[in-house]
Design a protein around this motif. Structure first.
Motif, mmCIF file in Angstrom:
data_model
loop_
_atom_site.group_PDB
_atom_site.id
_atom_site.type_symbol
_atom_site.label_atom_id
_atom_site.label_comp_id
_atom_site.label_asym_id
_atom_site.label_seq_id
_atom_site.Cartn_x
_atom_site.Cartn_y
_atom_site.Cartn_z
ATOM 1 N N VAL A 1 3.898 -5.713 12.452
ATOM 2 C CA VAL A 1 3.027 -6.102 11.346
ATOM 3 C C VAL A 1 1.640 -5.469 11.424
ATOM 4 O O VAL A 1 1.016 -5.205 10.385
ATOM 5 C CB VAL A 1 2.920 -7.644 11.287
ATOM 6 N N LEU A 2 1.130 -5.215 12.625
ATOM 7 C CA LEU A 2 -0.222 -4.667 12.768
ATOM 8 C C LEU A 2 -0.482 -3.428 11.908
ATOM 9 O O LEU A 2 -1.537 -3.330 11.253
ATOM 10 C CB LEU A 2 -0.501 -4.338 14.233
ATOM 11 N N PRO A 3 0.421 -2.446 11.885
ATOM 12 C CA PRO A 3 0.122 -1.230 11.111
ATOM 13 C C PRO A 3 -0.119 -1.484 9.629
ATOM 14 O O PRO A 3 -0.842 -0.723 8.974
ATOM 15 C CB PRO A 3 1.373 -0.367 11.329
ATOM 16 N N SER A 4 0.470 -2.542 9.060
ATOM 17 C CA SER A 4 0.326 -2.796 7.626
ATOM 18 C C SER A 4 -0.770 -3.803 7.300
ATOM 19 O O SER A 4 -1.066 -4.028 6.128
ATOM 20 C CB SER A 4 1.660 -3.293 7.043
ATOM 21 N N LEU A 5 -1.370 -4.432 8.319
ATOM 22 C CA LEU A 5 -2.415 -5.426 8.081
ATOM 23 C C LEU A 5 -3.644 -5.105 8.927
ATOM 24 O O LEU A 5 -3.866 -5.692 9.986
ATOM 25 C CB LEU A 5 -1.903 -6.835 8.397
#
Length: 400
Positions: free
Chosen positions: A119-123
């Protein structure tokens, strides 16, 4: 006029046609179904029994019990009570030693490592979000919480600190909602695990909460920890000891990382050079920990799952013992496996969505043959062969 073709010419033509068919159609044979890529064969590796006999390197890690290949003067492995454990070199991916590396076990909050990887890359951290009531529904009883409040606006950075430091299932719920929802996030985590070669992991609850059928392994968790350290944001969050978190009333309050090997809290001495990663605990999983440390330019990652002796602090002390052993064992053991061994290499094949006309080809796999190329090539070669036969026939007397 009747064109006569001798049996020798006909036979030769047939052979040419067959050869042309092989040349043109051969590369278009469908590739085998994607699956775990075999690791490079090693002449010095012990050949295991069973289905991995042709790929001995990853096969060792599928055996039960402790796997280690010591050289002369190798340090003795520590006596550990964990149900499963692994120690690996984070740079090379070499597994230095392991026990029951692929045993499927409940991962507890160490599964949040995979959540963050996904999730980190998109948020990114600068986004601001006002939390809705429904985003906090469904949190399991007894979950660890950082204190996210409905109606309060948070920066995504705050929520990530809540995940990494406080292991907050409430923060995971909100981030998952921003990522498309709970089930969508679980599916994306599952896909991410497979892309990394983590084949033991089944994701049902992105926060790691005990759920029937949700498992991972020491091998997979080590893969996740190593991959996370390559993301600068992930590495910064998991190494943070303490931070301030927005309170419900508009103020802030301090939060401290629950990884005691990092903070040195509650009677656990901090480990020199520790750089993360994540601890966890549930009733079903027991205590779990993925830890990474750097010393003299070398980084090790260890995973310890469910120590069965020594109480709640044993997971930290057993991880400490494995890190000490791993640094001391440098140059004195041969790898028993690799964290890269099961990563599937991309293969050419049909794309589920229309691809650009000038789509690139994977250099490792060599040039592919499209259906159009096969048809065109077959037509050209076939036409050439027919013309050749006619030309030869005209050179011979006609009729009989």
């Amino acid at each position: 006029m009747i064109i006569g073709i001798s049996s020798r010419i006909a036979a030769a033509s047939a052979c040419v046609m067959c050869a042309a068919g092989v040349l043109v159609l051969g590369p278009a044979t469908p590739s085998p179904a994607p699956g775990p890529a075999p690791a490079p064969a090693r002449a010095d590796a012990e050949a295991p029994d069973g289905p991995w006999a042709t790929a001995p390197w990853p096969g060792l890690l599928y055996r039960s019990g402790t796997q280690v290949r010591p050289r002369r003067a190798a340090p003795e492995l520590p006596d550990l009570s964990a149900q499963s454990w692994l120690v690996a070199d984070a740079r090379s991916g070499d597994v230095l030693a392991a026990s029951n590396a692929h045993l499927p076990l409940p991962p507890a909050s160490t599964l949040k490592i995979l959540f963050a990887l996904t999730v980190l890359p998109s948020l990114p951290g600068g986004i601001r979000h006002r939390v809705a009531d429904e985003e906090l529904t469904g949190i399991g009883p007894g979950s660890s919480l950082v204190g996210v409040a409905e109606g309060r606006t948070y920066e995504v950075t705050d929520l990530w600190r809540g995940v990494f430091l406080s292991s907050g299932n409430d923060a995971v719920r909100v981030l998952a909602a921003l990522n498309g929802g709970w089930h969508t996030t679980a599916a994306r985590m599952q896909a991410k695990a497979r892309s990394l070669g983590a084949l033991d992991t089944y994701v049902l609850s992105p926060d790691g909460y005990d759920t029937d059928g949700q498992v991972s392994s020491a091998y997979d968790l080590s893969v996740f920890g190593r991959a996370g350290l390559r993301n600068p944001d992930f590495a910064r969050y998991c190494a943070t000891v303490e931070a301030w978190f927005p309170g419900r009333d508009g103020g802030t309050f301090p939060i401290v990382n629950t990884n005691r090997l990092l903070t040195g809290a509650n009677g656990v001495a901090p480990y020199p050079g520790l750089i993360g990663v994540k601890n966890g605990y549930t009733t079903e999983a027991g205590h779990t920990l993925v830890a990474a440390a750097r010393r003299d330019g070398r980084t090790l990652v260890v995973t310890v799952m469910n120590p069965r002796a020594g109480g709640g602090l044993a997971v930290y002390e057993e991880a400490r013992a494995l890190l000490d052993w791993g640094f001391e064992a440098r140059g004195h053991v041969d790898p028993v496996g690799s964290l890269d061994a099961l990563r599937a290499r991309p293969r050419p094949g049909p794309d589920p969505v229309p691809a650009p006309a000038a789509a690139s080809v994977d250099d490792d796999e060599g040039p592919g043959w499209s259906e159009a190329a096969v048809i065109t090539g077959g037509s050209v070669v076939g036409g050439t062969v027919v013309a050749l036969v006619l030309w030869v026939s005209r050179r011979r007397p006609s009729g009989r």
